[in-house]
Write an enzyme that holds these catalytic residues in place. Structure first.
Site, PDB file in Angstrom:
ATOM      1  N   TRP A 268       0.868  -1.180   0.000  1.00  0.00           N
ATOM      2  CA  TRP A 268       0.000   0.000   0.000  1.00  0.00           C
ATOM      3  C   TRP A 268       0.906   1.231   0.000  1.00  0.00           C
ATOM      4  CZ3 TRP A 268      -0.721   3.697   4.141  1.00  0.00           C
ATOM      5  CH2 TRP A 268      -1.604   4.735   3.781  1.00  0.00           C
TER       6      TRP A 268
ATOM      7  N   GLU B  51      -2.701  -2.843  -2.995  1.00  0.00           N
ATOM      8  CA  GLU B  51      -3.885  -2.267  -2.341  1.00  0.00           C
ATOM      9  C   GLU B  51      -4.120  -0.827  -2.789  1.00  0.00           C
ATOM     10  OE1 GLU B  51      -5.437  -1.222   2.222  1.00  0.00           O
ATOM     11  OE2 GLU B  51      -3.426  -2.043   1.869  1.00  0.00           O
TER      12      GLU B  51
ATOM     13  N   LYS C 245      -6.440   2.924  -2.841  1.00  0.00           N
ATOM     14  CA  LYS C 245      -7.103   3.825  -1.905  1.00  0.00           C
ATOM     15  C   LYS C 245      -7.639   5.026  -2.665  1.00  0.00           C
ATOM     16  CE  LYS C 245      -6.662   5.835   2.702  1.00  0.00           C
ATOM     17  NZ  LYS C 245      -5.785   6.026   3.882  1.00  0.00           N
TER      18      LYS C 245
ATOM     19  N   ASP D 267      -9.593  -2.985   0.634  1.00  0.00           N
ATOM     20  CA  ASP D 267      -9.779  -2.489   1.998  1.00  0.00           C
ATOM     21  C   ASP D 267     -11.164  -1.860   2.090  1.00  0.00           C
ATOM     22  OD1 ASP D 267      -9.793  -0.433   4.180  1.00  0.00           O
ATOM     23  OD2 ASP D 267      -7.746  -1.139   4.480  1.00  0.00           O
TER      24      ASP D 267
ATOM     25  N   HIS E  85     -11.353   2.032   1.796  1.00  0.00           N
ATOM     26  CA  HIS E  85     -10.564   2.748   0.798  1.00  0.00           C
ATOM     27  C   HIS E  85     -11.341   3.184  -0.437  1.00  0.00           C
ATOM     28  CE1 HIS E  85      -6.231   1.590   2.206  1.00  0.00           C
ATOM     29  NE2 HIS E  85      -6.979   2.085   3.167  1.00  0.00           N
TER      30      HIS E  85
ATOM     31  N   HIS F 138      -8.738  -6.309   3.593  1.00  0.00           N
ATOM     32  CA  HIS F 138      -8.525  -5.632   4.853  1.00  0.00           C
ATOM     33  C   HIS F 138      -9.915  -5.247   5.353  1.00  0.00           C
ATOM     34  CE1 HIS F 138      -4.038  -4.243   4.844  1.00  0.00           C
ATOM     35  NE2 HIS F 138      -4.199  -5.536   5.062  1.00  0.00           N
TER      36      HIS F 138
ATOM     37  N   ASP G  97     -12.024   6.938   5.490  1.00  0.00           N
ATOM     38  CA  ASP G  97     -11.208   5.793   5.891  1.00  0.00           C
ATOM     39  C   ASP G  97     -10.682   5.989   7.302  1.00  0.00           C
ATOM     40  OD1 ASP G  97      -9.686   3.438   5.775  1.00  0.00           O
ATOM     41  OD2 ASP G  97      -7.933   4.560   5.100  1.00  0.00           O
TER      42      ASP G  97
ATOM     43  N   ASP H 122     -10.864   3.783   9.864  1.00  0.00           N
ATOM     44  CA  ASP H 122     -10.330   2.563  10.494  1.00  0.00           C
ATOM     45  C   ASP H 122     -10.903   2.303  11.878  1.00  0.00           C
ATOM     46  OD1 ASP H 122      -8.292   1.419   8.587  1.00  0.00           O
ATOM     47  OD2 ASP H 122      -7.575   3.474   8.693  1.00  0.00           O
TER      48      ASP H 122
ATOM     49  N   ASP I 238      -7.819  -4.423   9.526  1.00  0.00           N
ATOM     50  CA  ASP I 238      -7.085  -3.158   9.503  1.00  0.00           C
ATOM     51  C   ASP I 238      -7.915  -2.081  10.176  1.00  0.00           C
ATOM     52  OD1 ASP I 238      -5.482  -0.996   9.062  1.00  0.00           O
ATOM     53  OD2 ASP I 238      -5.628  -1.010   6.888  1.00  0.00           O
TER      54      ASP I 238
END
Length: 418
Positions: A184, A225, A227, A258, A261, A286, A294, A296, A326
């Protein structure tokens, strides 16, 4: 009082009425390994420098007491978390989590700097995944790494990427379990760029150089990955979804999705079936929880988590998909965050496994949408919780909120003393 086993037997009978074998579901769930991320335990600081100071790219908010400050503390916290989660799983390490007394930079890391992690993983019966760290470093210049116009900057990060793959290969050989190495790269512009093409060309060429050496995929599988945007890269991210879709498919690399993302209303669950058709490689996830962006957050049992699990189970994609987590939250007990997120991911998979998938597909294929809707709605009230509790008991981990008592005791005896 009805025992957990007795409640399970009642649930087993109820599921059997609709053709679901709970024993088969539990056996299937037992085989699923979740790759739990190390960076929840110390707020994404790592051990590359003594103070673990970040220099851009990642931020965890909150100041809950008890963050790990050393690799030994982090491993102790992980052991406590794994002891409260049913099954055997994996650990996802970032490069900045090396464990060595030697002063070493990211372009100098070697397998020897992670030997203590491998020894520990063997003792715990865990596999390891890996991530090169393209952030939190002075060589992240002007918000760019592998796509920077300066070749010296790119060369630094290319070397880091190459060394990361060798470390992953070492993990795979030592542990007898494939290491997924995820790339990433947060490069991007804060405001609107004029040239969107050149940075992507540089990123493509840098990745090509990193991946030039063939590594046996029995030991290491490369993943890439995407984003949508990040801090300081709100207007343009070099490694977009379209970029990595194209790169992964043309370079035969695994594509990682993800959950945080993408656009705020965009979900990854709806992408899995399409990627599975065209990608020759396994997929990687993820699993995270974005709140407006994003951010998390710790994974909860929300609709998207359940939809991800359903897509994997209904389309028989579990063996083709590596599941990683993640998230990072420093406002709550960090061990609890791991336990909540991982157990929720397992619960969502179990719920999906307890569906009469073949019957539901038959209803759909015969355009019996009435039955399809009736079944999927009634299933929401089926006693999957009793099956889950039985699974926990069979694995020797706490049932229900009993795990929280252990976390509180650990907090009082260990975390608050740091």
């Amino acid at each position: 009082m009805t025992t957990i086993t007795e409640r399970y037997e009642l649930a087993k009978a109820k599921y059997a009425e609709i053709g679901v074998d709970t024993e088969a579901a539990l056996q299937k769930l037992q085989q699923v390994k979740i790759s739990m991320h190390c960076w929840q335990g110390d707020d994404v600081k790592g051990f590359l420098t003594p103070d673990g100071e970040l220099t851009g790219g990642i931020m965890s908010t909150g100041n809950y007491p008890g963050a790990a400050h050393t690799p030994a503390q982090l491993r102790a916290d992980l052991e406590k978390a794994y002891s409260l989660i049913p099954g055997k799983h994996k650990l996802n390490l970032h490069a900045i989590y090396l464990d060595t007394d030697e002063a070493v930079d990211l372009d100098q890391i070697e397998p020897k700097h992670f030997e203590k992690w491998v020894t520990w993983a063997k003792e715990q019966g865990l596999g390891l995944d890996f991530n090169p760290t393209f952030f939190s470093h002075p060589m992240m210049k002007d918000g760019f790494t592998l796509s920077h116009p300066d070749k010296a900057v790119r060369d630094y990060w290319i070397e880091h990427g190459k060394r990361s793959r060798k470390i992953a290969e070492y993990f795979g050989k030592e542990l007898g379990e494939t290491c997924y190495t995820n790339f990433w790269v947060p490069d991007g512009f804060k405001d609107n760029p004029i040239d969107r093409l050149s940075p992507r060309k540089r990123l493509m060429e840098s990745l090509d150089e990193i991946f030039a050496e063939e590594i046996d995929e029995q030991y290491n599988v490369d993943t890439v990955e995407s984003k949508l945007f990040g801090l300081g890269a709100e207007a343009y991210t070099v490694g977009s979804h379209e970029f990595y879709m194209g790169y992964g498919l043309t370079r035969n690399k695994a594509i990682l999705l993800d959950a945080g993302h993408f656009h705020p209303t965009e979900v990854i669950s709806n992408k899995l079936s399409s990627l599975a058709l065209f990608s020759k490689k396994n997929l990687m996830l993820h699993v995270s929880r974005p709140v407006r962006w994003d951010s998390d957050h710790v994974v909860i049992m929300d609709d998207e988590l359940q939809d991800i699990a359903k897509e994997l189970v209904r389309n028989d994609l579990l063996e083709k998909t590596a599941i990683g987590l993640d998230f990072f939250d420093a406002t709550i007990n960090r061990v609890a965050a791991w336990v909540i997120g991982t157990r929720n991911t397992q619960k969502a998979l179990l719920k999906a496994m307890l569906e009469p998938t073949d019957q539901l597909k038959e209803m759909e294929n015969s355009f019996d949408f009435t039955s399809r809707l009736a079944y999927t709605e009634e299933l929401k009230d089926f006693p999957y919780g009793d099956v889950w509790n039985y699974f926990c008991e069979q694995n020797g981990v706490p049932v229900g909120l009993d795990w929280l008592k252990e976390v509180r005791a650990y907090e009082e005896n260990v975390l608050t003393e740091r």
